[in-house]
Write a protein that holds these residues in place. Structure first.
Motif, PDB file in Angstrom:
ATOM      1  N   VAL A 148       0.772  -1.121   0.055  1.00 21.42           N
ATOM      2  CA  VAL A 148       0.023  -0.079   0.069  1.00 21.42           C
ATOM      3  C   VAL A 148       0.728   1.270  -0.029  1.00 21.42           C
ATOM      4  O   VAL A 148       2.075   1.215   0.344  1.00 21.42           O
ATOM      5  N   LEU A 149       0.367   2.569  -0.542  1.00 23.71           N
ATOM      6  CA  LEU A 149       0.826   3.694  -0.491  1.00 23.71           C
ATOM      7  C   LEU A 149       0.344   4.646   0.580  1.00 23.71           C
ATOM      8  O   LEU A 149      -1.069   4.638   0.259  1.00 23.71           O
ATOM      9  N   VAL A 150       0.736   5.030   1.442  1.00 25.83           N
ATOM     10  CA  VAL A 150       0.227   6.110   2.380  1.00 25.83           C
ATOM     11  C   VAL A 150       0.793   7.480   2.294  1.00 25.83           C
ATOM     12  O   VAL A 150       2.084   7.481   2.513  1.00 25.83           O
ATOM     13  N   HIS A 151      -0.123   8.316   2.013  1.00 28.30           N
ATOM     14  CA  HIS A 151       0.638   9.769   1.876  1.00 28.30           C
ATOM     15  C   HIS A 151       0.430  10.282   3.093  1.00 28.30           C
ATOM     16  O   HIS A 151      -0.325  10.072   3.906  1.00 28.30           O
ATOM     17  N   GLY A 152       1.739  11.034   3.504  1.00 27.00           N
ATOM     18  CA  GLY A 152       1.689  11.768   4.699  1.00 27.00           C
ATOM     19  C   GLY A 152       2.007  10.686   5.718  1.00 27.00           C
ATOM     20  O   GLY A 152       1.277  10.676   6.732  1.00 27.00           O
ATOM     21  N   ALA A 153       2.942   9.631   5.470  1.00 26.39           N
ATOM     22  CA  ALA A 153       2.953   8.519   6.719  1.00 26.39           C
ATOM     23  C   ALA A 153       3.405   9.084   7.968  1.00 26.39           C
ATOM     24  O   ALA A 153       3.448   8.182   8.938  1.00 26.39           O
TER      25      ALA A 153
END
Length: 342
Positions: A148-153
């Motif tokens: 998965v890709l999490v923006h603002g991790a």
């Protein structure tokens, strides 16, 4: 010792953080079915950042007291409420009103906080924890082995989301500024610098066939890249429009535009799915909403109690320093949530 006094923050209109007002008055008296919570911790979320600009899509008319959620001890109970609830530490999701020393809440809306859990840590996981848990497990329905890709991790929601994803056996790619990369690597996250790197190209290098889910709070034109990065069968979960925070115009337009895109994408026969997350979805069906909120927040707080996750806290400040706290939360330099205490 004198009687307790109410202290609350008031947002009088579209103001800079220094324009927030501190007001004092009488402690509220709980009505039928209500409790009054003596606040021990509340926080600064993106919602309040939008509210002070008049940009939160369903905020009340000015003036009002902001504060999306809180943790505290039941100070008093109203008619029809078990008096034994007094003295119990609870959490509540309120949308507005949490930035106060005492807050009246429907007793049915409070969730017990496990013994031994720090109030500020629990507070950091009320809205952020529910959001992360639901998006990951109810909307994207991730499985072990996926990517998965999490923006603002490194943010309030992102920092919780990556922990739950790693617990589920999911590989995580997370966007953040370089100052946060070392901490993300310690959590098992592959960091991407959204400022200097071509994010779509870098994500494609890491996940050549696309990612199974993208969690996007940024919105704007960047959400198009998020959609394109999905693997077949993947899910885009949009849950905000941070990129439009300082843009003028209608407060509804960013939401409506995203919802419109979601509807269009879901009509395409490509096997991918998009959705827009709002923690208040279904709130009109009060009983089912409360049951789901209680179940999900209990899962989150139990994970904190067990030590499966931690609660990233950027800073703890007293309510009287709310302007400074707001400035810090809006700076884009912090990891986790800015917490306000009485």
């Amino acid at each position: 010792m004198g009687a307790e006094q109410l202290t609350q923050v008031v947002l009088p209109g579209k103001v800079e953080p220094e324009g927030l007002l501190i007001r004092h008055g009488a402690v509220p008296v709980p009505g039928p079915g209500q409790v009054v919570i003596r606040m021990e911790a509340t926080g600064v979320s993106f919602a309040e950042q939008q509210m002070r600009r008049g940009k939160y899509f369903d905020q009340p008319p000015f003036p009002f007291s902001p504060g999306y959620d809180l943790v505290g001890t039941v100070h008093a109970t109203g008619p029809g409420v078990d008096p034994d609830l007094a003295g119990t530490r609870v959490a509540a999701l309120v949308k507005v009103g949490g930035w106060a020393s005492h807050v009246a809440v429907a007793a049915a809306d409070v969730v017990p906080v496990p013994d031994g859990v720090d109030a500020a840590e629990a507070e950091a996981l009320v809205t952020n924890g529910i959001t992360a848990w639901r998006m990951l497990h109810h909307m994207a329905r991730v499985k072990a082995g996926q990517t998965v890709l999490v923006h603002g991790a490194n943010g309030g929601v992102g920092s919780v989301l990556v922990q739950f994803a790693r617990l589920a056996g999911v590989k995580v790619i997370g966007t953040a500024s370089p100052r946060h990369h070392a901490a993300l690597r310690e959590r098992g996250v592959t960091p991407v610098d959204y400022r200097s790197e071509d994010v779509p190209a870098r994500v494609r290098e890491i996940a050549p066939h696309g990612v199974d889910a993208v969690f996007d709070h940024v919105g704007g034109r960047g959400v198009l890249d998020s959609w394109r990065l999905l693997a077949p069968g993947g899910t885009l979960v949009s849950y905000g429009s941070a990129s439009t925070r300082d843009v003028g115009g209608s407060k509804m337009w960013p939401v409506l535009k995203t919802v419109g895109r979601v509807m269009l994408w879901n009509a395409l026969p490509n096997g991918r799915h998009a959705c827009f997350f709002n923690v208040w979805a279904g709130a009109r069906r009060k009983d089912s909403f409360r049951a789901r909120l209680h179940a999900d927040l209990t899962e989150v707080l139990d994970a904190l109690r067990r030590g499966d996750i931690d609660a990233p806290i950027a800073a703890r400040m007293p309510l009287a320093r709310v302007a400074e706290a707001m400035r810090l939360a809006e700076s884009g330099t912090v990891a986790g949530k800015v917490i306000l205490t009485p």
